[in-house]
Structures are given as C-alpha cells and as structure tokens.
Design a protein around this motif. Structure first.
Motif, short mmCIF file in Angstrom:
data_model
loop_
_atom_site.label_atom_id
_atom_site.label_comp_id
_atom_site.label_asym_id
_atom_site.label_seq_id
_atom_site.Cartn_x
_atom_site.Cartn_y
_atom_site.Cartn_z
N GLU A 1 -2.45 8.64 -1.39
CA GLU A 1 -1.53 7.89 -0.54
C GLU A 1 -2.32 7.01 0.44
N ALA A 2 -1.69 5.95 0.90
CA ALA A 2 -2.31 5.04 1.87
C ALA A 2 -1.72 5.20 3.26
N VAL A 3 -0.52 5.77 3.33
CA VAL A 3 0.19 5.97 4.60
C VAL A 3 0.69 7.40 4.62
N LEU A 4 0.48 8.09 5.75
CA LEU A 4 0.90 9.48 5.88
C LEU A 4 1.81 9.65 7.10
N VAL A 5 2.56 10.75 7.10
CA VAL A 5 3.30 11.19 8.28
C VAL A 5 2.61 12.45 8.79
N HIS A 6 2.23 12.43 10.07
CA HIS A 6 1.52 13.59 10.61
C HIS A 6 2.44 14.81 10.60
N PRO A 7 1.96 15.94 10.08
CA PRO A 7 2.84 17.11 9.91
C PRO A 7 3.29 17.76 11.21
N VAL A 8 2.60 17.49 12.32
CA VAL A 8 2.96 18.09 13.59
C VAL A 8 3.69 17.09 14.49
N THR A 9 3.13 15.89 14.64
CA THR A 9 3.70 14.91 15.58
C THR A 9 4.80 14.05 14.95
N GLY A 10 4.82 13.97 13.61
CA GLY A 10 5.80 13.12 12.94
C GLY A 10 5.45 11.64 12.95
N GLN A 11 4.28 11.28 13.48
CA GLN A 11 3.89 9.87 13.51
C GLN A 11 3.50 9.38 12.12
N PHE B 1 0.82 -1.21 0.00
CA PHE B 1 0.00 0.00 0.00
C PHE B 1 0.86 1.26 0.00
N GLU B 2 1.95 1.23 0.74
CA GLU B 2 2.80 2.42 0.82
C GLU B 2 3.46 2.71 -0.53
N GLU B 3 3.86 1.67 -1.23
CA GLU B 3 4.53 1.85 -2.52
C GLU B 3 3.55 2.26 -3.62
N LYS B 4 2.34 1.68 -3.60
CA LYS B 4 1.42 1.86 -4.71
C LYS B 4 0.33 2.90 -4.45
N GLY B 5 0.00 3.14 -3.17
CA GLY B 5 -1.12 4.01 -2.87
C GLY B 5 -2.45 3.31 -3.16
N VAL B 6 -3.52 4.10 -3.17
CA VAL B 6 -4.86 3.58 -3.40
C VAL B 6 -5.49 4.33 -4.56
N LEU B 7 -6.11 3.59 -5.47
CA LEU B 7 -6.88 4.17 -6.57
C LEU B 7 -8.36 4.04 -6.22
N TYR B 8 -9.02 5.18 -6.04
CA TYR B 8 -10.45 5.19 -5.74
C TYR B 8 -11.22 5.43 -7.04
N THR B 9 -12.18 4.56 -7.33
CA THR B 9 -13.01 4.73 -8.52
C THR B 9 -14.46 4.92 -8.09
N ARG B 10 -15.14 5.83 -8.79
CA ARG B 10 -16.54 6.10 -8.46
C ARG B 10 -17.35 6.26 -9.74
N THR B 11 -18.60 5.83 -9.67
CA THR B 11 -19.55 6.09 -10.74
C THR B 11 -20.75 6.80 -10.13
#
Length: 322
Positions: free
Chosen positions: A211-221, A155-165
């Motif tokens: 993206e599927a995984v983030l780093v929190h901009p304040v806490t760094g988690q 997931f971290e390497e590829k991310g997520v593709l969201y599709t909607r109709t």
C-alpha cells in the motif's frame, strides 16, 4: 507546552506541518527510573506529535537502548529483508544506515516496502558529528495533505510495486538482504510475506506490492507511507542511473518502484514527492546522549551530510496489535 512529563521540561518545535517534542529531564534524575515513570507520556507524545527527542537522555550502555525501546514501544525487531547496509551492535540494536558522510539519505518510513515494518524507531546518538548529521523528520499526514490530489488517488488505488535484484557486488546480495545463505529459507520467507521470486543461478529477483497510503491503527490519521521515491530509479544521480541501466537493464536494477499494476511512475511524479518532503522537514541538532523516538507510520526520517565522526544507533519495535 504544559508538560505531561515528570521531572522534565518540554517544548514543541513546529515547522512546515511537522512537529517534534524536545524533552529535557531535570538534572539529577535517575535516567532509567525517569524513562519508566514517563513511558506512557512518551508514547502519548509520539501519537500526538509523531516525534520526541529526549536531550541528554543519560543512556551510556548500548544494551540500554533496546531495554528502553521495549519498555516504551513493544518488542524489538531484527533487521530482516534489508535494503541498506547496517551492522548489529548488540542484541537487536543496530547502527543506523552506513552511508557516505557527504551524502543525504532521503526521507522515508522505515521498511515501508515490507510486511514487517516497525511501529516505532528509537535513535540514540552515541557520538554527535562535528557538524551536520541531523536526522530530519517529516509528518506523514502533512506530506499526504500537500501532495496533489490526483497523484495521491493514483497511488492509493494502485499501491506500489517494489522490484529488487539481489546479486553479489551490486547492492546487497540476497544473503545480506535476508540474513541467510539458505535458498529454501528465503523462498519460504518470501512465500509467507507475499513476495514473488525468480532465480537466475545465484541472482534473485523479487516483486512485492504494498500500500502507498495507510490509516494509523491508533490515531486514525491517514498518512503517506511508502518508499516509492526512494526505490525509483530516478531517485539516483543521473550518471549512476545511466550506468546501472546500461549494465543491468531496467529489469535487473538493484531496486526500482512502479505503480502496483506495473505501470511506470514518472520522473515528474517522483520529483513532486521529493519536493513535498523538502517542504515539510524539521531537523533538531543532535547532541551526544540524545534519544529520538518516532512513530514510523506518522513520521518519516532521513539523514543529512556530516563532518567528523558520527555514531547513531537504532532499535526498532512493534506494538502488540489486538
């Protein structure tokens, strides 16, 4: 806990890696003055513990929710690029997701499929259900830590593709989703937010990679932050899934999720994610007048089934980012 709050008692609830601070302002406090005096402490508590519930908050007027949310969390947001039905109550205060009372809403980070997701959520319980109806939270870093390393890596390497109709009569129409009946506006919005569009008459199909995984901009988690498990067709009950596939085909589903390169996410992978959420949740009983504040990156939220009437409102905010 050694409370950082003025004129209040506080305790930390903790289970399965998730935490929530329960705060009780002392009787006789002016609730608006109390929130102003404790704004910094509440912000800090969300960064440290992800979720804070203020019991008997004193809020009565719905407009106060937006005012307190802005004081603590930043500018309030409109609910655009919608994925669920929700009604505007006043200004930028909305009902929480309007969904049948006998069904659960899975854990999710609000609008993780969008570029314009909120940083904080403020849920106000205007009327507690007779039973059930909790808004469980789950620590997003704890969820990440419990997931299999190879799944996280994909997931971290590829991310997520969201599709909607978007079509009338099956899920949200594009007019509801984008809060406009102007195709030109929708095209412009999608172009500005990296959303691919494909029109077939009045039916709109969209694709957006996030993206599927983030780093929190304040806490760094580092945290698990996506809605792959919520969008994925296998999150639907089997009978509903089979009916939709027969009617729409996979390309025409109201929503679905793939890896960011377009390859399929398996049913087993979705089950693994859902299982980890189930292991991690913490739920505090709602009381009428309670206010739940969460950091949308650090924690997910959901909703449990309930009986009786229930009214929970939400305001969403976004901090100024340097």
């Amino acid at each position: 806990m050694k409370t950082p709050f003025t004129d209040a008692d506080a305790e930390i609830l903790e289970t399965n890696g998730s935490r929530l601070v329960r705060v009780r302002p002392r009787q006789g406090s002016d609730h608006r003055a109390w929130f102003t005096a404790n704004a910094e402490a509440l912000r800090s508590a969300m960064y440290e513990h992800a979720a804070v519930m203020v019991k008997d908050s004193g809020l009565v007027q719905q407009a106060e929710l937006a005012e307190i949310a802005e004081e603590i969390g930043g500018r309030t947001l409109d609910y655009n690029e919608r994925s669920t039905p929700r009604s505007r109550v006043t200004g930028k205060v909305y009902t929480s997701t309007e969904y049948p009372a006998d069904q659960s809403i899975p854990q999710h980070n609000e609008s993780a499929y969008s570029e314009n997701w909120p940083h904080n959520l403020f849920f106000f319980c205007a009327l507690a259900a007779r039973s059930g109806g909790e808004t469980p939270v789950a620590d997003s870093a704890a969820v990440l830590g419990k997931l299999p390393a190879d799944l996280v890596r994909r997931f971290e390497e590829k991310g997520v593709l969201y599709t909607r109709t978007y079509r009338t009569g099956m899920g949200l129409s594009w007019q509801e989703g984008f809060q406009s009946d102007d195709k030109g506006y929708v095209e412009s919005y999608c172009a500005d937010h990296d959303i691919q569009t494909d029109w077939d008459g009045d039916v709109l199909r969209t694709r957006q990679r996030r993206e599927a995984v983030l780093v929190h901009p304040v806490t760094g988690q580092k945290v698990w932050f996506n809605q792959a498990h919520l969008f994925h067709v296998n999150a639907l009950p089997e009978a509903v899934r089979e009916g939709l596939l027969e009617i729409c085909g996979e390309d025409g589903l109201p929503r679905n999720a793939y890896y960011g390169d377009g390859t399929r996410i398996t049913a087993d992978e979705i089950d693994t994610v859902l299982g980890v959420y189930d292991e991690t949740v913490l739920a505090e009983t709602w009381g009428t007048g309670d206010l739940l504040m969460i950091d949308n990156i650090l924690t997910s939220h959901g909703r449990r089934p309930f009986t009786g009437d229930r009214k929970v409102l939400v305001a969403m905010t976004q901090r100024e980012v340097a």
